[in-house]
Design a protein around this motif. Structure first.
Motif, PDB file in Angstrom:
ATOM      1  N   PHE A  65     -12.266   2.833   2.410  1.00 54.58           N
ATOM      2  CA  PHE A  65     -10.829   2.940   2.167  1.00 54.58           C
ATOM      3  C   PHE A  65     -10.481   4.252   1.468  1.00 54.58           C
ATOM      4  CE2 PHE A  65      -7.108   2.297  -0.545  1.00 54.58           C
ATOM      5  CZ  PHE A  65      -6.172   1.918   0.390  1.00 54.58           C
ATOM      6  N   THR A  66     -11.157   4.558   0.371  1.00 56.69           N
ATOM      7  CA  THR A  66     -10.825   5.776  -0.376  1.00 56.69           C
ATOM      8  C   THR A  66     -11.218   7.034   0.383  1.00 56.69           C
ATOM      9  OG1 THR A  66     -12.881   5.648  -1.637  1.00 56.69           O
ATOM     10  CG2 THR A  66     -10.926   4.673  -2.641  1.00 56.69           C
ATOM     11  N   GLY A  67     -12.224   6.924   1.250  1.00 57.36           N
ATOM     12  CA  GLY A  67     -12.628   8.078   2.058  1.00 57.36           C
ATOM     13  C   GLY A  67     -11.636   8.431   3.153  1.00 57.36           C
ATOM     14  N   GLN A  68     -10.720   7.513   3.446  1.00 54.45           N
ATOM     15  CA  GLN A  68      -9.755   7.739   4.520  1.00 54.45           C
ATOM     16  C   GLN A  68      -8.312   7.698   4.027  1.00 54.45           C
ATOM     17  OE1 GLN A  68     -11.014   5.831   8.408  1.00 54.45           O
ATOM     18  NE2 GLN A  68     -12.131   4.609   6.911  1.00 54.45           N
ATOM     19  N   SER A  69      -8.129   7.828   2.721  1.00 53.87           N
ATOM     20  CA  SER A  69      -6.772   7.857   2.164  1.00 53.87           C
ATOM     21  C   SER A  69      -6.766   8.804   0.985  1.00 53.87           C
ATOM     22  CB  SER A  69      -6.335   6.449   1.743  1.00 53.87           C
ATOM     23  OG  SER A  69      -7.162   5.946   0.720  1.00 53.87           O
ATOM     24  N   GLU A  70      -5.561   9.198   0.585  1.00 53.38           N
ATOM     25  CA  GLU A  70      -5.468  10.116  -0.545  1.00 53.38           C
ATOM     26  C   GLU A  70      -4.273   9.746  -1.404  1.00 53.38           C
ATOM     27  OE1 GLU A  70      -5.183  13.885   1.430  1.00 53.38           O
ATOM     28  OE2 GLU A  70      -3.071  13.622   1.888  1.00 53.38           O
ATOM     29  N   PRO A  71      -4.435   9.887  -2.725  1.00 53.96           N
ATOM     30  CA  PRO A  71      -3.305   9.588  -3.605  1.00 53.96           C
ATOM     31  C   PRO A  71      -2.219  10.651  -3.459  1.00 53.96           C
ATOM     32  CG  PRO A  71      -5.189  10.408  -4.868  1.00 53.96           C
ATOM     33  CD  PRO A  71      -5.627  10.307  -3.442  1.00 53.96           C
ATOM     34  N   VAL A  72      -0.973  10.215  -3.552  1.00 50.13           N
ATOM     35  CA  VAL A  72       0.164  11.135  -3.523  1.00 50.13           C
ATOM     36  C   VAL A  72       1.075  10.804  -4.699  1.00 50.13           C
ATOM     37  CG1 VAL A  72       0.081  11.608  -1.034  1.00 50.13           C
ATOM     38  CG2 VAL A  72       1.412   9.689  -1.857  1.00 50.13           C
ATOM     39  N   GLU A  73       2.030  11.658  -4.920  1.00 48.08           N
ATOM     40  CA  GLU A  73       2.947  11.532  -6.057  1.00 48.08           C
ATOM     41  C   GLU A  73       3.587  10.149  -6.132  1.00 48.08           C
ATOM     42  OE1 GLU A  73       6.985  13.818  -7.464  1.00 48.08           O
ATOM     43  OE2 GLU A  73       5.544  14.892  -6.228  1.00 48.08           O
ATOM     44  N   GLY A  74       3.746   9.677  -7.336  1.00 45.09           N
ATOM     45  CA  GLY A  74       4.438   8.407  -7.554  1.00 45.09           C
ATOM     46  C   GLY A  74       3.554   7.182  -7.441  1.00 45.09           C
ATOM     47  N   GLY A  75       2.227   7.364  -7.445  1.00 43.86           N
ATOM     48  CA  GLY A  75       1.323   6.226  -7.349  1.00 43.86           C
ATOM     49  C   GLY A  75       1.162   5.679  -5.946  1.00 43.86           C
ATOM     50  N   HIS A  76       1.636   6.412  -4.957  1.00 43.93           N
ATOM     51  CA  HIS A  76       1.507   5.982  -3.563  1.00 43.93           C
ATOM     52  C   HIS A  76       0.192   6.510  -2.991  1.00 43.93           C
ATOM     53  CE1 HIS A  76       5.636   4.644  -3.720  1.00 43.93           C
ATOM     54  NE2 HIS A  76       5.958   5.816  -4.259  1.00 43.93           N
ATOM     55  N   THR A  80      -5.149   8.777   5.840  1.00 43.08           N
ATOM     56  CA  THR A  80      -5.590   9.960   6.584  1.00 43.08           C
ATOM     57  C   THR A  80      -6.615   9.594   7.646  1.00 43.08           C
ATOM     58  OG1 THR A  80      -7.352  10.398   4.978  1.00 43.08           O
ATOM     59  CG2 THR A  80      -5.218  11.487   4.603  1.00 43.08           C
ATOM     60  N   GLY A  81      -6.966   8.317   7.712  1.00 48.78           N
ATOM     61  CA  GLY A  81      -8.021   7.867   8.618  1.00 48.78           C
ATOM     62  C   GLY A  81      -7.510   7.421   9.972  1.00 48.78           C
ATOM     63  N   THR A  82      -8.304   6.599  10.604  1.00 47.86           N
ATOM     64  CA  THR A  82      -8.060   6.105  11.956  1.00 47.86           C
ATOM     65  C   THR A  82      -6.853   5.177  11.995  1.00 47.86           C
ATOM     66  OG1 THR A  82     -10.432   6.185  12.320  1.00 47.86           O
ATOM     67  CG2 THR A  82      -9.167   4.890  13.884  1.00 47.86           C
ATOM     68  N   ARG A  83      -6.146   5.235  13.112  1.00 51.94           N
ATOM     69  CA  ARG A  83      -5.021   4.334  13.354  1.00 51.94           C
ATOM     70  C   ARG A  83      -5.192   3.687  14.721  1.00 51.94           C
ATOM     71  NH1 ARG A  83      -0.486   5.102  10.109  1.00 51.94           N
ATOM     72  NH2 ARG A  83      -0.735   6.807   8.641  1.00 51.94           N
ATOM     73  N   GLU A  84      -4.641   2.489  14.852  1.00 49.70           N
ATOM     74  CA  GLU A  84      -4.599   1.848  16.161  1.00 49.70           C
ATOM     75  C   GLU A  84      -3.532   2.544  16.991  1.00 49.70           C
ATOM     76  OE1 GLU A  84      -3.974  -2.316  15.367  1.00 49.70           O
ATOM     77  OE2 GLU A  84      -6.136  -2.633  15.201  1.00 49.70           O
ATOM     78  N   ARG A  85      -3.479   2.257  18.266  1.00 53.55           N
ATOM     79  CA  ARG A  85      -2.496   2.904  19.150  1.00 53.55           C
ATOM     80  C   ARG A  85      -1.066   2.695  18.683  1.00 53.55           C
ATOM     81  NH1 ARG A  85      -4.508   3.050  25.316  1.00 53.55           N
ATOM     82  NH2 ARG A  85      -6.648   3.614  24.817  1.00 53.55           N
ATOM     83  N   CYS A  86      -0.798   1.542  18.070  1.00 50.88           N
ATOM     84  CA  CYS A  86       0.562   1.248  17.592  1.00 50.88           C
ATOM     85  C   CYS A  86       0.870   1.953  16.276  1.00 50.88           C
ATOM     86  CB  CYS A  86       0.754  -0.258  17.453  1.00 50.88           C
ATOM     87  SG  CYS A  86      -0.341  -1.010  16.227  1.00 50.88           S
ATOM     88  N   GLY A  87      -0.133   2.630  15.686  1.00 50.64           N
ATOM     89  CA  GLY A  87       0.087   3.384  14.461  1.00 50.64           C
ATOM     90  C   GLY A  87      -0.410   2.714  13.194  1.00 50.64           C
ATOM     91  N   THR A  88      -0.879   1.480  13.291  1.00 51.55           N
ATOM     92  CA  THR A  88      -1.355   0.760  12.109  1.00 51.55           C
ATOM     93  C   THR A  88      -2.652   1.382  11.601  1.00 51.55           C
ATOM     94  OG1 THR A  88      -0.406  -1.295  12.957  1.00 51.55           O
ATOM     95  CG2 THR A  88      -2.083  -1.501  11.235  1.00 51.55           C
ATOM     96  N   PRO A  89      -2.712   1.724  10.309  1.00 52.29           N
ATOM     97  CA  PRO A  89      -3.947   2.289   9.757  1.00 52.29           C
ATOM     98  C   PRO A  89      -5.035   1.225   9.689  1.00 52.29           C
ATOM     99  CG  PRO A  89      -2.305   2.043   8.025  1.00 52.29           C
ATOM    100  CD  PRO A  89      -1.641   1.664   9.313  1.00 52.29           C
ATOM    101  N   VAL A  90      -6.243   1.570  10.119  1.00 51.89           N
ATOM    102  CA  VAL A  90      -7.353   0.620  10.109  1.00 51.89           C
ATOM    103  C   VAL A  90      -8.576   1.206   9.411  1.00 51.89           C
ATOM    104  CG1 VAL A  90      -6.651  -0.698  12.145  1.00 51.89           C
ATOM    105  CG2 VAL A  90      -8.086   1.322  12.425  1.00 51.89           C
ATOM    106  N   VAL A  91      -9.299   0.315   8.748  1.00 57.65           N
ATOM    107  CA  VAL A  91     -10.528   0.672   8.056  1.00 57.65           C
ATOM    108  C   VAL A  91     -11.682   0.068   8.844  1.00 57.65           C
ATOM    109  CG1 VAL A  91     -11.840   0.524   5.901  1.00 57.65           C
ATOM    110  CG2 VAL A  91      -9.346   0.563   5.834  1.00 57.65           C
ATOM    111  N   ARG A  92     -12.668   0.896   9.150  1.00 55.70           N
ATOM    112  CA  ARG A  92     -13.878   0.420   9.808  1.00 55.70           C
ATOM    113  C   ARG A  92     -15.004   0.469   8.788  1.00 55.70           C
ATOM    114  NH1 ARG A  92     -11.418   3.111  14.184  1.00 55.70           N
ATOM    115  NH2 ARG A  92     -11.475   1.847  16.065  1.00 55.70           N
ATOM    116  N   TYR A  93     -15.681  -0.652   8.658  1.00 51.44           N
ATOM    117  CA  TYR A  93     -16.847  -0.707   7.782  1.00 51.44           C
ATOM    118  C   TYR A  93     -17.882  -1.564   8.483  1.00 51.44           C
ATOM    119  CZ  TYR A  93     -19.880  -1.903   3.895  1.00 51.44           C
ATOM    120  OH  TYR A  93     -20.976  -2.100   3.098  1.00 51.44           O
ATOM    121  N   ARG A  94     -19.032  -0.977   8.710  1.00 45.05           N
ATOM    122  CA  ARG A  94     -20.100  -1.605   9.488  1.00 45.05           C
ATOM    123  C   ARG A  94     -19.527  -2.037  10.821  1.00 45.05           C
ATOM    124  NH1 ARG A  94     -23.589  -4.639   4.808  1.00 45.05           N
ATOM    125  NH2 ARG A  94     -24.191  -2.713   3.760  1.00 45.05           N
ATOM    126  N   ALA A  95     -19.605  -3.312  11.159  1.00 42.41           N
ATOM    127  CA  ALA A  95     -19.121  -3.750  12.470  1.00 42.41           C
ATOM    128  C   ALA A  95     -17.735  -4.375  12.391  1.00 42.41           C
ATOM    129  CB  ALA A  95     -20.108  -4.745  13.080  1.00 42.41           C
TER     130      ALA A  95
END
Length: 147
Positions: A65-76, A80-95
Motif C-alpha cells: 500500500f505505502t509503496g504505491q501511494s504518497e502522502p499529500v497536503e492535508g493528511g490525504h 500512484t499504483g495500479t488501477r482497474e480499467r474503471c479507475g479503482t485503485p488496487v493493491v496486489r500482494y502475493r496472489a
C-alpha cells in the motif's frame, strides 16, 4: 472488404514516445500493425528495446500500500499504483488483489471493513486510511446525528 491503412514511421515513433515506457505490442494494437514493424522503427531511430518491467515484491500489505501511494497536503493520500480499467485503485500482494480503499481501512482501523468502504473527505480518490468509512461507521455517525 477491409481497407488497408498505411501507418507512417513518424506515427509509430510518436506513439512510442507518447508515454514513459510504451511497449511494441501496445503501439502495434493501436494501429493494427505487426509488433515487428514497430520494433523495426524503434531500432531505426535508436530507441532502446522495450523491456517488460517486473512488479516490485512487497513483504506485506502495508508495504504494498505505502509503496504505491504518497502522502499529500492535508493528511490525504494519492494513489500512484495500479488501477482497474474503471479507475479503482488496487493493491496486489502475493496472489491477492483488493481495492486500495479496503486495504487502507484495514491498515488504519485494524479490522476488516463491513460493507462498502467510502471516503469521509471531499478529495476524489483519497486513499488515506483515516478518511475511509465502512457501514458500521456510517451507521454510528447517523445514529449520533439523530440523538
Amino acid at each position: 472488404m477491409t481497407a488497408i491503412v498505411e501507418v507512417s514511421d513518424e506515427q509509430i515513433l510518436s506513439a512510442l514516445l507518447a508515454g514513459e515506457d510504451v511497449s511494441n505490442r501496445a503501439v502495434a494494437r493501436k494501429f493494427g500493425i505487426s509488433d515487428r514493424r514497430v520494433d523495426e522503427v524503434r531500432k531505426r531511430v535508436g530507441l532502446p528495446p522495450y523491456v517488460r518491467g517486473r512488479r516490485p515484491i512487497y513483504r506485506s500489505w502495508r508495504d504494498a500500500f505505502t509503496g504505491q501511494s504518497e502522502p499529500v497536503e492535508g493528511g490525504h493520500r494519492r494513489w500512484t499504483g495500479t488501477r482497474e480499467r474503471c479507475g479503482t485503485p488496487v493493491v496486489r500482494y502475493r496472489a491477492s488483489i483488493q481495492t486500495a480503499y479496503r486495504v487502507a481501512f484495514r491498515l488504519h482501523n485494524g479490522r476488516e471493513p463491513e460493507g462498502n468502504v467510502t471516503r469521509s473527505c471531499s478529495i476524489p480518490g483519497c486513499v488515506a486510511g483515516e478518511h475511509q468509512q465502512d457501514r458500521v461507521m456510517r451507521e454510528a455517525a447517523k445514529a449520533g446525528d439523530a440523538a
